[in-house]
Scaffold this motif. Structure first.
Motif, mmCIF file in Angstrom:
data_model
loop_
_atom_site.group_PDB
_atom_site.id
_atom_site.type_symbol
_atom_site.label_atom_id
_atom_site.label_comp_id
_atom_site.label_asym_id
_atom_site.label_seq_id
_atom_site.Cartn_x
_atom_site.Cartn_y
_atom_site.Cartn_z
ATOM 1 N N GLN A 7 0.822 -1.206 0.000
ATOM 2 C CA GLN A 7 0.000 0.000 0.000
ATOM 3 C C GLN A 7 0.859 1.260 0.000
ATOM 4 O O GLN A 7 0.410 2.319 -0.407
ATOM 5 C CB GLN A 7 -0.920 0.005 1.223
ATOM 6 N N LYS A 23 0.620 11.904 -10.086
ATOM 7 C CA LYS A 23 -0.379 10.834 -10.154
ATOM 8 C C LYS A 23 -0.059 9.983 -11.386
ATOM 9 O O LYS A 23 0.067 10.495 -12.493
ATOM 10 C CB LYS A 23 -1.776 11.443 -10.269
ATOM 11 N N CYS A 27 -3.108 5.000 -11.041
ATOM 12 C CA CYS A 27 -3.787 5.642 -9.903
ATOM 13 C C CYS A 27 -2.918 5.718 -8.648
ATOM 14 O O CYS A 27 -3.387 6.169 -7.611
ATOM 15 C CB CYS A 27 -5.117 4.975 -9.585
ATOM 16 N N LYS A 52 -3.899 3.498 -4.215
ATOM 17 C CA LYS A 52 -5.186 4.194 -4.188
ATOM 18 C C LYS A 52 -5.803 4.114 -2.787
ATOM 19 O O LYS A 52 -6.362 5.076 -2.276
ATOM 20 C CB LYS A 52 -6.111 3.570 -5.227
ATOM 21 N N GLU A 53 -5.660 2.957 -2.147
ATOM 22 C CA GLU A 53 -6.193 2.753 -0.802
ATOM 23 C C GLU A 53 -5.463 3.623 0.225
ATOM 24 O O GLU A 53 -6.086 4.228 1.099
ATOM 25 C CB GLU A 53 -6.082 1.266 -0.427
ATOM 26 N N GLN A 55 -3.995 6.416 -0.268
ATOM 27 C CA GLN A 55 -4.329 7.822 -0.503
ATOM 28 C C GLN A 55 -5.567 8.241 0.287
ATOM 29 O O GLN A 55 -5.682 9.383 0.713
ATOM 30 C CB GLN A 55 -4.571 8.068 -1.994
ATOM 31 N N LYS A 56 -6.483 7.315 0.498
ATOM 32 C CA LYS A 56 -7.708 7.615 1.252
ATOM 33 C C LYS A 56 -7.402 7.919 2.713
ATOM 34 O O LYS A 56 -8.158 8.638 3.365
ATOM 35 C CB LYS A 56 -8.673 6.431 1.176
ATOM 36 N N SER A 57 -6.306 7.385 3.239
ATOM 37 C CA SER A 57 -5.941 7.585 4.642
ATOM 38 C C SER A 57 -4.956 8.731 4.847
ATOM 39 O O SER A 57 -4.654 9.084 5.982
ATOM 40 C CB SER A 57 -5.324 6.304 5.206
ATOM 41 N N PHE A 73 -0.895 9.556 8.290
ATOM 42 C CA PHE A 73 -2.035 8.756 7.854
ATOM 43 C C PHE A 73 -2.994 8.507 9.003
ATOM 44 O O PHE A 73 -2.571 8.337 10.140
ATOM 45 C CB PHE A 73 -1.560 7.395 7.318
ATOM 46 N N LYS A 74 -4.299 8.453 8.674
ATOM 47 C CA LYS A 74 -5.307 8.062 9.655
ATOM 48 C C LYS A 74 -5.149 6.576 9.945
ATOM 49 O O LYS A 74 -4.749 5.804 9.076
ATOM 50 C CB LYS A 74 -6.722 8.293 9.107
#
Length: 124
Positions: A7, A23, A27, A52-53, A55-57, A73-74
């Motif tokens: 990740q 980018k 992705c 991509k995963e 990036q969400k955190s 990161f969260k």
């Protein structure tokens, strides 16, 4: 990254000048740090590649120097975040001043965090 189920990946000796984001068509996102000026030699550089995963955190990222980049990161724990530090350490050939400046900046980054946060320090 996908082949190995990663990740997040740290990159050293990126050789980019300036700092920024890139980018990819796949992705994935590359966060990179380099020298302060565009006409500087293409040496040094630290970068993080995020899926991509991941990036969400991502909460934020910070360029510390051409050799140090950080990202927060969260996590699943509300009051705890993960700080990732990617470095490209000075080699034995570097002069003493360069080495000392690098370790002073790294020490500052390590001390500038909440003690309960997860710390991940990466170097090639």
């Amino acid at each position: 990254m996908e082949t190995y189920g990663l990740q997040l990946m740290g990159l050293s000796e990126g050789r980019w000048n300036l700092s920024g984001e890139c980018k990819l068509a796949t992705c994935q996102l590359i966060l990179y740090s380099g020298h302060d000026t565009e006409d500087a030699p293409h040496t040094e550089g630290a970068a993080l590649m995020l899926s991509k995963e991941a990036q969400k955190s991502l909460i934020s990222w910070n360029l510390i120097s051409s050799r140090i980049i950080t990202a927060d990161f969260k996590t699943s724990q509300k009051d705890i975040s993960a700080k990732v530090i990617q470095i490209y350490a000075s080699t034995n050939d570097a002069n003493d001043k360069t080495t000392e400046e690098f370790y002073l900046k790294l020490d500052s980054v390590l001390n500038d965090r909440k003690k309960q946060d997860i710390l991940i320090l990466m170097e090639m």
